[in-house]
Design an enzyme around this catalytic site. Structure first.
Site, mmCIF file in Angstrom:
data_model
loop_
_atom_site.group_PDB
_atom_site.id
_atom_site.type_symbol
_atom_site.label_atom_id
_atom_site.label_comp_id
_atom_site.label_asym_id
_atom_site.label_seq_id
_atom_site.Cartn_x
_atom_site.Cartn_y
_atom_site.Cartn_z
ATOM 1 N N ASP A 1 1.720 -10.553 -10.859
ATOM 2 C CA ASP A 1 1.522 -11.963 -10.542
ATOM 3 C C ASP A 1 2.477 -12.857 -11.321
ATOM 4 O OD1 ASP A 1 -0.321 -12.539 -8.466
ATOM 5 O OD2 ASP A 1 -1.950 -11.792 -9.699
ATOM 6 N N CYS B 1 -0.300 -4.850 -18.241
ATOM 7 C CA CYS B 1 -1.126 -4.104 -17.283
ATOM 8 C C CYS B 1 -0.588 -4.205 -15.857
ATOM 9 C CB CYS B 1 -2.580 -4.574 -17.327
ATOM 10 S SG CYS B 1 -2.838 -6.267 -16.773
ATOM 11 N N GLU C 1 -0.627 -14.394 -16.477
ATOM 12 C CA GLU C 1 -0.042 -14.191 -15.153
ATOM 13 C C GLU C 1 0.605 -15.461 -14.625
ATOM 14 O OE1 GLU C 1 -3.181 -11.666 -12.796
ATOM 15 O OE2 GLU C 1 -4.191 -13.059 -14.157
ATOM 16 N N HIS D 1 0.826 -1.207 0.000
ATOM 17 C CA HIS D 1 0.000 0.000 0.000
ATOM 18 C C HIS D 1 0.859 1.256 0.000
ATOM 19 C CE1 HIS D 1 -4.237 -1.429 1.399
ATOM 20 N NE2 HIS D 1 -4.144 -1.333 0.099
#
Length: 553
Positions: A438, A485, A414, A187
């Site tokens: 990922d 992405c 991924e 975060h």
């Protein structure tokens, strides 16, 4: 005193900053396991009031910060409001605990439970500590925990920052942020990137920095240098000025120096982030995360409820592409109505498209809602499936999307198997989008949100680049677009390499678009391919970075 002059971590953005260190103060101490003196009712009232005040405080901060920060802080406030937590606190007070200790112990129990889950929820375990400390500080009459104040600008150094602190940093005072913990998708990193804060995370050596140390923070190279000489400072500031000038001169759509178009799209998760992306000049959306509609729900929202939200997002991008990722649940995002309970390793279990196939009506409803919203919009809506592992899964998803009225359906790459079998998988997709976060995690078997393995979370590594190259080649041979992405696209130098490996579009945090656009404008497609070959043939991530930097210097 640090043992080396150069401290390495993971840089966020491209900025540089010079200034004195100011460390985050020690957290509120853990309360002792003392027995309460007053009645259980009085103690319960104290606890309830403290948690309510903490929740209100977090929500107020979120409203002031806006954007992703508001979403993060609202999630923290929900932790403070959690009925199960309140019940645990009540039980502990009934057993004789003080309000302070009851909150501390209840939060610790919840934290340990989340930590054991790993992934996104494991990373959020530390957020519970922040909520607990704020409530305990309120009970003890102590100042609200947070960033120290100073009359002069400073470099903030911390173990890690709570989301509430990162979201509301005073950018006039905090020149840059350095943390010893955390990774590029924590975060702290996400919010620093969104707010344009110069930051280096996971810099373990920064633990030895002390207040007043003069440091040079170089986010582009992921370094923190103590006591830099004036020549180093001047060079860093000159580079920052040059980048700012290039960024200011770069406008319009993404393209290379030879005119080769590379559309620059945005990653979004809400209507607020959609509006911000549109304002920052995104050429569309490369990743619309739809999980916010589902998380915390006991059942999936209705088709009409979903369609209303989708229409609002699509309206921000008339005549532009919007790529929607269908619900990516499981592992770090469990849902009661969709994912299996009790999996020993949910990151390797029934998640993403696997979970949706097992509950196909949820997928059918979402695709129906997307088709309905797209029909009422001028946006060019496309859908993609997460966590696709085999060509059969790609074929299944495209057929279902077409059946339900979405004409353009792709898949995310991924999982290493999808990349390795790209020549067989790509023909079953209208487009593919590589999720580098990922993909890197699964290539190295290293949790992408775990600070202790953050050094492995590096999309510059040739092991990752070679898989991307395999997918890019398959896309070119089959006439299928290949997007990126993951957060790798937000690294301007790496963006060049990705284009050279075959990426046809790049999607990223909207704050990164200007830097990436400026960097791409400096090279031709032949340059990008040459640099990509150098990076992919290197023996390590650091060697790949160095090879590209040396070739461009």
């Amino acid at each position: 005193m640090v043992t080396t002059e150069l401290i390495r971590g993971v840089g966020i953005g491209r900025g540089t900053a010079v200034g004195p260190v100011l460390r985050m103060p020690d957290p509120v101490p853990d309360p002792a396991d003392a027995r309460r003196d007053g009645s259980a009712e009085d103690e319960q009232a104290r606890a309830t009031e403290a948690l309510a005040a903490t929740s209100a405080q977090l929500r107020a901060r979120g409203q002031a910060a806006g954007g992703t920060a508001a979403e993060v802080l609202d999630a923290l406030a929900m932790m403070a409001d959690d009925p199960a937590l309140a019940a645990d606190v009540t039980h502990r007070i009934d057993d004789g605990a003080t309000a302070e200790y009851a909150i501390h112990a209840a939060m610790a129990s919840f934290r340990d439970m989340l930590a054991s889950m790993g992934g996104y929820l494991g990373e959020r375990a530390g957020d519970l500590d922040d909520v607990a400390r704020r409530a305990i500080a309120h009970l003890m009459g102590l100042p609200e925990p947070g960033v120290p104040r100073s009359d002069t600008p400073f470099i903030l150094v911390a173990r890690d920052l709570a989301p509430a602190d990162t979201a509301t940093l005073d950018l006039d005072s905090v020149l840059a942020l350095v943390t010893t913990d955390g990774g590029p998708t924590s975060h702290t990193a996400i919010l620093a990137r969104e707010k344009g804060i110069t930051a280096v995370v996971g810099a373990t050596g920064a633990a030895e920095l002390v207040d007043g140390d003069q440091v040079l923070v170089d986010a582009e190279n992921g370094t923190v240098e103590r006591d830099p000489d004036q020549e180093r400072v001047d060079l860093a500031l000159q580079r920052t000025a040059a980048l700012s000038a290039i960024r200011a001169a770069s406008t319009g759509p993404g393209r290379l120096a030879d005119g080769h178009a590379v559309p620059l799209l945005a990653n979004i998760g809400s209507i607020d982030s959609a509006r911000e992306a549109a304002a920052r000049g995104a050429e569309g959306v490369g990743l619309f995360r739809t999980e916010v509609l589902f998380l915390g729900a006991e059942k999936a929202p209705s088709i009409d409820e979903q369609a209303d939200t989708y229409r609002a997002v699509f309206a921000e991008f008339p005549d532009q592409k919007v790529v929607v990722r269908v619900l990516d649940a499981g592992a770090d995002k469990p849902l009661a109505f969709l994912t299996d309970q009790g999996e020993e390793n949910p990151a390797l279990g029934r998640r993403g498209l696997r979970a949706l196939q097992a509950h196909e009506q949820v997928l059918r409803d979402q695709l129906t809602a997307l088709a309905k919203a797209a029909a009422a919009s001028d946006a060019h809506v496309q859908v993609m499936a997460p966590m696709v592992s085999t060509p059969e899964e790609a074929e299944y998803f495209r057929a279902l999307a077409h059946e339900l009225g979405v004409p353009t359906a792709g898949v995310m790459v991924e999982v290493p198997s999808a990349a390795i079998l790209a020549d067989h998988l790509v023909p079953h997709a209208d487009f593919v989008s590589i999720g580098t976060n990922d993909l890197t995690q699964y290539v190295f078997a290293a949790d992408r949100l775990l600070g202790t393995v953050a050094h492995l979370q590096d999309p510059w590594h040739p092991a990752v680049l070679r898989l991307i190259e395999t997918v890019g080649r398959a896309g070119a041979e089959n006439g299928v677009p290949v997007g990126i992405c993951g957060e790798a696209a937000a690294d301007p130098s790496l963006a060049i390499v990705l284009v050279g490996l075959g990426a046809t579009t790049l999607s990223m945090s909207s704050t990164s678009i200007a830097d990436v656009r400026a960097e791409l404008s400096q090279v031709t497609l032949d340059d990008a391919r040459r640099l990509a070959a150098l990076a992919a043939s290197a023996p390590s991530a650091e060697a790949a970075r160095r090879a590209v930097a040396d070739a461009r210097s």
